[in-house]
Enzyme design. Structure first.
Site, PDB file in Angstrom:
ATOM      1  N   HIS A 156      -7.814 -14.589   2.402  1.00  0.00           N
ATOM      2  CA  HIS A 156      -6.839 -13.597   2.860  1.00  0.00           C
ATOM      3  C   HIS A 156      -6.729 -13.488   4.363  1.00  0.00           C
ATOM      4  O   HIS A 156      -5.913 -12.725   4.872  1.00  0.00           O
ATOM      5  CB  HIS A 156      -7.215 -12.218   2.299  1.00  0.00           C
ATOM      6  CG  HIS A 156      -8.449 -11.656   2.942  1.00  0.00           C
ATOM      7  ND1 HIS A 156      -9.707 -12.072   2.605  1.00  0.00           N
ATOM      8  CD2 HIS A 156      -8.606 -10.747   3.924  1.00  0.00           C
ATOM      9  CE1 HIS A 156     -10.595 -11.429   3.335  1.00  0.00           C
ATOM     10  NE2 HIS A 156      -9.960 -10.622   4.153  1.00  0.00           N
TER      11      HIS A 156
HETATM   12  C1  UD1 Z   1      -8.178  -5.857   5.717  1.00  0.00           C
HETATM   13  C2  UD1 Z   1      -9.214  -5.955   6.856  1.00  0.00           C
HETATM   14  C3  UD1 Z   1     -10.073  -7.195   6.664  1.00  0.00           C
HETATM   15  C4  UD1 Z   1     -10.662  -7.230   5.276  1.00  0.00           C
HETATM   16  C5  UD1 Z   1      -9.553  -7.130   4.259  1.00  0.00           C
HETATM   17  C6  UD1 Z   1     -10.073  -7.144   2.850  1.00  0.00           C
HETATM   18  C7  UD1 Z   1      -8.576  -5.091   9.083  1.00  0.00           C
HETATM   19  C8  UD1 Z   1      -8.132  -5.500  10.416  1.00  0.00           C
HETATM   20  N1  UD1 Z   1      -8.562  -6.070   8.154  1.00  0.00           N
HETATM   21  O1  UD1 Z   1      -7.306  -6.984   5.842  1.00  0.00           O
HETATM   22  O2  UD1 Z   1     -11.118  -7.171   7.618  1.00  0.00           O
HETATM   23  O3  UD1 Z   1     -11.385  -8.430   5.118  1.00  0.00           O
HETATM   24  O4  UD1 Z   1      -8.853  -5.893   4.483  1.00  0.00           O
HETATM   25  O5  UD1 Z   1      -9.033  -7.053   1.914  1.00  0.00           O
HETATM   26  O6  UD1 Z   1      -8.919  -3.963   8.859  1.00  0.00           O
HETATM   27  N2  UD1 Z   1      -1.552  -4.605   0.928  1.00  0.00           N
HETATM   28  C9  UD1 Z   1      -1.143  -4.248  -0.333  1.00  0.00           C
HETATM   29  N3  UD1 Z   1      -1.879  -3.289  -0.985  1.00  0.00           N
HETATM   30  C10 UD1 Z   1      -2.961  -2.690  -0.458  1.00  0.00           C
HETATM   31  C11 UD1 Z   1      -3.355  -3.069   0.844  1.00  0.00           C
HETATM   32  C12 UD1 Z   1      -2.647  -4.031   1.510  1.00  0.00           C
HETATM   33  O7  UD1 Z   1      -0.175  -4.753  -0.872  1.00  0.00           O
HETATM   34  O8  UD1 Z   1      -3.572  -1.829  -1.105  1.00  0.00           O
HETATM   35  C13 UD1 Z   1      -0.786  -5.669   1.625  1.00  0.00           C
HETATM   36  C14 UD1 Z   1       0.230  -5.112   2.573  1.00  0.00           C
HETATM   37  O9  UD1 Z   1       1.346  -5.936   2.506  1.00  0.00           O
HETATM   38  C15 UD1 Z   1      -0.412  -5.263   3.925  1.00  0.00           C
HETATM   39  C16 UD1 Z   1      -1.267  -6.526   3.717  1.00  0.00           C
HETATM   40  O10 UD1 Z   1      -1.683  -6.481   2.357  1.00  0.00           O
HETATM   41  O11 UD1 Z   1       0.516  -5.384   4.921  1.00  0.00           O
HETATM   42  C17 UD1 Z   1      -2.475  -6.571   4.586  1.00  0.00           C
HETATM   43  O12 UD1 Z   1      -3.259  -5.377   4.460  1.00  0.00           O
HETATM   44  P1  UD1 Z   1      -4.136  -4.846   5.722  1.00  0.00           P
HETATM   45  O13 UD1 Z   1      -4.952  -3.657   5.343  1.00  0.00           O
HETATM   46  O14 UD1 Z   1      -3.248  -4.726   6.903  1.00  0.00           O
HETATM   47  O15 UD1 Z   1      -5.080  -6.056   6.052  1.00  0.00           O
HETATM   48  P2  UD1 Z   1      -5.901  -7.012   5.097  1.00  0.00           P
HETATM   49  O16 UD1 Z   1      -5.363  -8.380   5.278  1.00  0.00           O
HETATM   50  O17 UD1 Z   1      -6.041  -6.466   3.716  1.00  0.00           O
END
Ligand code: UD1
Length: 366
Positions: free
Chosen positions: A209
């Site tokens: 991811h």
């Molecule tokens: C975040 C953490 C990363 C961790 C990862 C585990 C930071 C900078 N990054 O990255 O360190 O390894 O979580 O998963 O804090 N989304 C959904 N549903 C959710 C959450 C996210 O659909 O419940 C999608 C959204 O489109 C979002 C994307 O995933 O924009 C990324 O989510 P985000 O929390 O920004 O970062 P992660 O890549 O999950």
């Protein structure tokens, strides 16, 4: 003592579960859970609260997704209100996600003591948002709870006082060892993945991811080409993170039919698959450590790791994210580990023994 225990994203939930559990034995301690809402989908959040036996959070801040600045800012504004209302003696943050950074800054500016669990890890790669989160959180924390010797060395080199740095082991491994036992009591036939596991007794398990791997179409295509090749030998079970799903779709990148794509899995279902995998392919920080703890071979799709102990004492190989490096590491992995499941060894990392959370509370309440 009143403590706020903060969690925001999926890898935090595994870490707060044992800390919360270990707090329950103290009558003089009130430990409230604050969920920032950084992750919010059922499969990314509530499924973990259920599996890990964490009670409903006392506060849910609904920060949600967004750019780094937006997400961090939303957590900060909401968490400040909680701190002002609750006046805690201590804020405990775990890991390195945006919520960790946001809440440590808010607490420190309100003159509340901050304890950082999993402090001191460094990839020395400032293109990783997590590295910035780790450095800033460690710059202002009062208590540093360290999982491995590199963390201790990094913090002392950065000038932290020895009296504030504590090598306690790893709360995530506390959780893992607890859940390995719980899994033995589960009726696994209820798991959606049970049929798949029985159909393919020899498989690789994969998670991916990181923005560095999935946000660039050329890099993602290169990785997928390697996966498609590896899947010709070993089918791959791949629970797909929402970010990765979005990018695969956007770039129209196709996975081989021998890669079995799954939705995000709960903790136990995921453990049920990876603990018996021939090997794990991942770019996760946590899974590098969890595979080390259970002696499962792991190939890490990153150029560096902030968890060097997994390479020194574990079964982890750094593959990078370029096709040549990945296939070279895959060949190395096949030679050294894959044929010899019997070589799997118990964790040799000091203090990864299931008692880190107990040690943390003993120190905080001394
Ligand atoms: C975040 C953490 C990363 C961790 C990862 C585990 C930071 C900078 N990054 O990255 O360190 O390894 O979580 O998963 O804090 N989304 C959904 N549903 C959710 C959450 C996210 O659909 O419940 C999608 C959204 O489109 C979002 C994307 O995933 O924009 C990324 O989510 P985000 O929390 O920004 O970062 P992660 O890549 O999950």
């Amino acid at each position: 003592m009143k403590a706020l225990l903060v969690a925001g994203a999926r890898p935090n939930f595994m870490k707060i579960a044992p800390v919360y559990r270990a707090a329950l034995v103290y009558d003089n301690l009130e430990c409230l859970i604050v969920h920032t809402g950084q992750h919010y989908d059922y499969a990314m959040s509530q499924a973990f609260f259920d599996d890990l036996e964490i009670p409903k959070p006392d506060y849910f801040l609904e920060a949600g997704s967004g750019s780094h600045a937006e997400q961090t800012a939303k957590v900060m504004v909401a968490f400040e209100k909680v701190c002002v209302a609750e006046k805690p003696d201590l804020v405990i943050v775990v890991g390195d996600v945006n919520s960790t950074l946001a809440c440590s800054i808010v607490a420190k500016k309100l003159l509340i003591k901050v304890a950082h669990i999993e402090a001191g890890l460094r990839s020395f790669d400032l293109t990783m948002p997590e590295e910035i989160n780790r450095m800033v959180t460690d710059a202002i924390s009062d208590y540093f709870f360290v999982t491995e010797s590199s963390g201790l060395e990094n913090l002392l080199r950065e000038g932290k006082s020895e009296s504030a740095v504590f090598m306690v082991g790893h709360v995530m491994i506390d959780n893992l060892l607890h859940q390995v036992e719980k899994l033995k009591e589960c009726d696994v036939s209820e798991f959606g993945v049970d049929k798949l596991k029985r159909e393919y007794p020899s498989y690789f398990f994969m998670t991916m991811h990181r923005p560095a791997n999935v946000d660039d179409p050329e890099i993602l295509q290169g990785i997928v080409d390697c996966l498609n090749e590896i899947a010709e030998v070993h089918p791959i079970f791949f629970p797909v993170h929402p970010r990765t799903a979005k990018m695969l779709k956007q770039f129209k990148i196709k996975l081989s039919g021998k890669i079995h794509c799954l939705g995000p899995l709960g903790f136990r279902e995921s453990l049920y698959l990876w603990q018996d995998a021939v090997a794990v392919l991942t770019d996760s920080g946590g899974l590098q450590e969890e595979t080390t703890a259970l002696g499962v071979p792991c190939l890490t799709l990153r150029e560096n790791t902030e968890r060097p102990i997994t390479i020194e004492l574990g079964t982890n190989i750094l593959a990078g994210n370029q096709p040549e490096g990945i296939m070279k590491a895959y060949a190395e992995l096949s030679e050294s580990f894959v044929e010899g499941a019997a070589d799997r060894r118990e964790c040799q990392v000091p203090k990864w023994d299931g008692k880190a959370a107990e040690r943390i509370w003993q120190i905080l309440l001394a």
